[in-house]
Design an enzyme around this catalytic site. Structure first.
Site, PDB file in Angstrom:
ATOM      1  N   HIS A  54     -52.814  13.963 -22.989  1.00 30.13           N
ATOM      2  CA  HIS A  54     -52.377  12.593 -23.201  1.00 30.13           C
ATOM      3  C   HIS A  54     -53.008  12.051 -24.484  1.00 30.13           C
ATOM      4  CE1 HIS A  54     -52.301   8.180 -21.609  1.00 30.13           C
ATOM      5  NE2 HIS A  54     -51.955   8.293 -22.858  1.00 30.13           N
ATOM      6  N   GLU A 101     -50.672   7.843 -31.151  1.00 32.70           N
ATOM      7  CA  GLU A 101     -52.046   8.248 -30.846  1.00 32.70           C
ATOM      8  C   GLU A 101     -52.890   8.351 -32.110  1.00 32.70           C
ATOM      9  OE1 GLU A 101     -53.644   8.935 -27.740  1.00 32.70           O
ATOM     10  OE2 GLU A 101     -51.922   7.835 -26.970  1.00 32.70           O
ATOM     11  N   HIS A 105     -55.962   5.904 -32.153  1.00 34.18           N
ATOM     12  CA  HIS A 105     -57.235   6.590 -31.877  1.00 34.18           C
ATOM     13  C   HIS A 105     -57.693   7.532 -32.985  1.00 34.18           C
ATOM     14  CE1 HIS A 105     -57.019   5.036 -27.808  1.00 34.18           C
ATOM     15  NE2 HIS A 105     -55.778   5.457 -27.754  1.00 34.18           N
TER      16      HIS A 105
END
Ligand SMILES: *[C@@H]1O[C@H](CO)[C@@H](O)[C@H](O)[C@H]1NC(C)=O
Ligand SMILES: *[C@@H]1O[C@H](CO)[C@@H](O)[C@H](O)[C@H]1NC(C)=O
Ligand SMILES: *[C@@H]1O[C@H](CO)[C@@H](O)[C@H](O)[C@H]1NC(C)=O
Length: 235
Positions: A54, A101, A105
């Site tokens: 994920h 993502e 992040h």
């Protein structure tokens, strides 16, 4: 303590632990999800019978550099593995999930020289995913998808014993007609040198849940209850 001494002490601490600068992350969270549980919430139809990635999340910071755009040509050599190991469960052919993502992040992880490019970030995530090899470990210790429920301690025990660190395991709470919670996510954590380390069960959930995932219902995941049976749904 004199002011001068305090100042010296302070300097000593800062220079001994440069990684502890307040903006710097101290842990990386490798998050696996079980596609079948995710798709149960999101109504996707996939036939994936292994845990997929994920995310790979530093414990501090989101959206750290909005001008650093995702560019899939920088990870071209990784794409085959990305599609298999880190698929977008909602849109299997899209790079949107990776882009998301990365901005949220990856740009924060990239504050560390060891992860300061898209290639370094994504290839490290894949490397740790394959090294941890959660899929084989669960199977090896007989935690397999089943219509029979597990005790939470069985699942947690296998992971803790094998890796020697505490994971964070998340479930979907029982629906009205069920006594079981459904296994959904397993996080394995790493220190800045990429060695295994305990996950923090109590990091603010909000930072890592839903909006984070770019999925509309991820917030249905929460740390599994110890005393509620666990359903690990077969595909
Ligand atoms: C799902 O995958 C399994 C094995 O990977 C295969 O046997 C099965 O036919 C697949 N089912 C569908 C609906 O694609
Ligand atoms: C943000 O990303 C851009 C593009 O890669 C880069 O030139 C810039 O140095 C980065 N800024 C910071 C603060 O890291
Ligand atoms: C994407 O990366 C490739 C390879 O590094 C580079 O040639 C290209 O200019 C980049 N594209 C953009 C829009 O930055």
């Amino acid at each position: 303590m004199s002011l001068g001494y305090r100042f010296l002490l302070c300097l000593a601490v800062v220079s001994a632990f440069p990684m502890l600068a307040p903006h710097m992350w101290t842990k990386l969270i490798l998050t696996h999800h079980w596609p079948n549980t995710f798709c149960g919430m999101e109504h996707c139809h996939l036939n994936i019978s292994y845990w997929t990635l994920h995310g790979f999340w530093p414990d501090k910071g989101i959206l750290c550099n909005s001008s650093w755009h995702f560019n899939s040509s920088e990870i071209e050599d990784l794409l085959t593995d990305m599609e298999k190991s880190w698929p977008d469960l909602l849109k299997p052919t899209s790079a949107g999930f990776w882009k998301y993502e990365w901005s949220k992040h990856g740009t924060c992880a990239a504050k560390a020289p060891s992860l300061n490019s898209q290639h370094k970030y994504f290839s490290k995530a894949l490397e740790l995913y394959h090294k941890a090899d959660l899929n084989s470990i669960l199977k090896k210790f007989d935690i397999v998808p089943s219509e029979n429920y597990y005790k939470f301690s069985q699942i947690e025990g296998v992971i803790e014993n094998f890796y020697g660190v505490k994971p964070k395991i998340q479930c979907v709470h029982p629906s009205k007609n069920s006594v079981a919670q459904t296994l959904g996510q397993i996080e394995i954590c790493f220190s800045p040198d990429f060695s295994l380390t305990d996950c923090d069960k109590h990091l603010p959930l909000k930072t890592f849940s839903i909006e984070d995932q770019g999925f509309s219902k991820g917030s249905d995941f929460s740390v599994c209850e110890h005393d509620v049976p666990v359903y690990y749904p077969p595909v």
